[in-house]
Motif scaffolding. Structure first.
Motif, short mmCIF file in Angstrom:
data_model
loop_
_atom_site.label_atom_id
_atom_site.label_comp_id
_atom_site.label_asym_id
_atom_site.label_seq_id
_atom_site.Cartn_x
_atom_site.Cartn_y
_atom_site.Cartn_z
N GLY A 273 0.90 -1.33 -0.13
CA GLY A 273 0.17 0.00 0.04
C GLY A 273 0.84 1.27 0.18
N LEU A 274 2.06 1.14 0.69
CA LEU A 274 2.85 2.43 0.88
C LEU A 274 3.57 2.66 -0.47
CD1 LEU A 274 4.45 1.85 4.21
CD2 LEU A 274 2.93 3.80 3.68
N ALA A 275 3.82 1.40 -1.05
CA ALA A 275 4.46 1.60 -2.38
C ALA A 275 3.48 2.05 -3.44
CB ALA A 275 4.89 0.21 -3.08
N GLU A 276 2.19 1.62 -3.50
CA GLU A 276 1.20 2.12 -4.39
C GLU A 276 0.97 3.85 -4.27
OE1 GLU A 276 -3.31 1.08 -5.66
OE2 GLU A 276 -2.27 -0.15 -4.02
N ALA A 277 0.70 4.13 -2.96
CA ALA A 277 0.59 5.53 -2.38
C ALA A 277 1.83 6.39 -3.05
CB ALA A 277 0.44 5.83 -1.05
N LYS A 278 3.10 5.82 -2.99
CA LYS A 278 4.08 6.66 -3.19
C LYS A 278 4.22 6.77 -4.92
CE LYS A 278 9.02 6.63 -3.33
NZ LYS A 278 10.29 6.16 -2.77
N SER A 279 3.76 5.65 -5.54
CA SER A 279 3.62 5.43 -7.06
C SER A 279 2.67 6.68 -7.58
CB SER A 279 3.17 4.18 -7.46
OG SER A 279 3.27 4.07 -8.92
N ILE A 280 1.33 6.76 -6.96
CA ILE A 280 0.49 7.70 -7.16
C ILE A 280 0.92 9.04 -6.98
CG2 ILE A 280 -1.86 8.49 -6.41
CD1 ILE A 280 -2.66 5.86 -5.73
#
Length: 365
Positions: A353-360
């Protein structure tokens, strides 16, 4: 929680509204109308703000969903910060939290390995101590039984010695009584023989003759042969007295034989008594050695029992210590071991989730 799920729903609703707004603003007819009413720069600025809000909403929604699943309050705080802080600062916070989660996963693996190893070692040590405790219990029981048996044997041997000594004493008293009877009988027989000898000597002084002549005159019976009375001749000493002399001499011989028989019986009785005393003393010596050996064995058994009881107390203390250690380990490890896979999966989801949020958020750059 219910409130958290409501926040996720609200944020998703905001994202839909923002997306719809962007779509409305960027449609051709709308764009043409907007161009007539405002400059390109103004439009671009407004679109950029709307897009920024959309990205923040998406990132915040991802973080809220993960937080709702894992219950991580730090993610909740980060989700709130996404809506107001600078993207660079937020991405740095995401990196810090991701590093923290990875370290926690590593630490939990180490802790799991530690718990598994310590619990296994504690279980083995407890099994060894339990077997030792049981062995010591049996050893103490066996030693106590040995002590009791040796004590019984010592008491029996002691009683047997006392009985043997009493028998020796009784035999000695009987021997003294028998010897006294013997001495009296021997004295009587010798006195009788002396009296008879004196009587015979007195008669011999009158009638004379030897023992052989008296025997020939009296015959085997010891009495004078009956012969017809001779014609009256010159009166001589009564020759029938020789039978009396022979009888007295026989009585003397009988007294001597009785005395000799008494001496023989006394000698045999004394010999039997001495043999009995010797055998009894040897039996006493053997019993005394048996008592001494058993007392040494009993002392050794008592010493071993004291040591075993000390070892038993130490082992019981060790079992108590191991039980406390096991309790502490279970208190510290049971939750982790039971939920290890779930916790690791939850952290993996949080990292994703953190990686996805950072990607966004990185798409906004």
């Amino acid at each position: 929680s219910r409130k958290l799920m409501e926040r996720v729903a609200d944020r998703n609703e905001e994202l839909v509204a923002v997306a719809d707004t962007i779509k409305i603003l960027t449609e051709d007819d709308a764009a043409e109308t907007m161009n007539r009413s405002m400059s390109f720069l103004e439009l671009g600025s407004r679109v950029s703000k709307v897009n920024d809000r959309r990205l923040r909403g998406q990132a915040s929604s991802v973080l809220l969903q993960v937080a709702a699943s894992s219950g991580n309050r730090q993610l909740l705080g980060l989700a709130d910060a996404v809506g107001r802080d600078d993207f660079v600062k937020i991405k740095a916070a995401i990196d810090d939290m991701a590093a923290q989660l990875k370290q926690e996963m590593i630490d939990e693996v180490k802790h799991r390995d530690f718990c598994t190893e310590e619990l296994d070692e504690n279980e083995k040590d407890t099994a060894v101590a339990t077997r030792k405790h049981a062995d010591l219990d049996k050893k103490i029981d066996d030693l106590q039984l040995t002590i009791e048996e040796l004590t019984k044997e010592i008491e029996q041997a002691t009683a047997e010695i006392a009985t043997t000594k009493v028998e020796i004493k009784k035999a000695g008293m009987n021997r003294e009584a028998e010897n006294a009877d013997f001495q009296a009988e021997l004295k009587d027989q010798r006195a009788t023989a002396e009296i008879l000898k004196k009587a015979m000597t007195r008669l011999q002084a009158v009638y004379g003759g030897t023992a052989e002549e008296r025997l020939a005159a009296t015959g085997a019976s010891g009495f004078m042969q009956q012969v017809p009375p001779p014609a009256f001749e010159k009166q001589e000493k009564n020759k029938g007295s020789t039978g009396v002399l022979s009888m007295i001499e026989g009585l003397v011989q009988d007294a001597k034989k009785a005395a000799a028989d008494a001496v023989t019986a006394e000698t045999e009785a004394q010999s039997d008594y001495e043999a009995f005393v010797a055998d009894s003393n040897r039996s006493i010596e053997q019993l005394q050695k048996e008592i001494s050996d058993n007392e040494d064995a009993r002392a050794k058994a008592k010493e071993d029992k004291v040591l075993a009881e000390s070892d038993l107390a130490d082992t019981a203390g060790e079992l108590d210590r191991l039980a406390k250690v096991a309790g502490d380990l279970h208190g510290d490890c049971d939750f982790l071991l039971k939920n290890f896979e779930t916790r690791q999966k939850a952290r993996e989801d949080e990292l994703q989730g953190l990686a996805e949020a950072k990607s966004i958020l990185s798409g906004a750059a």
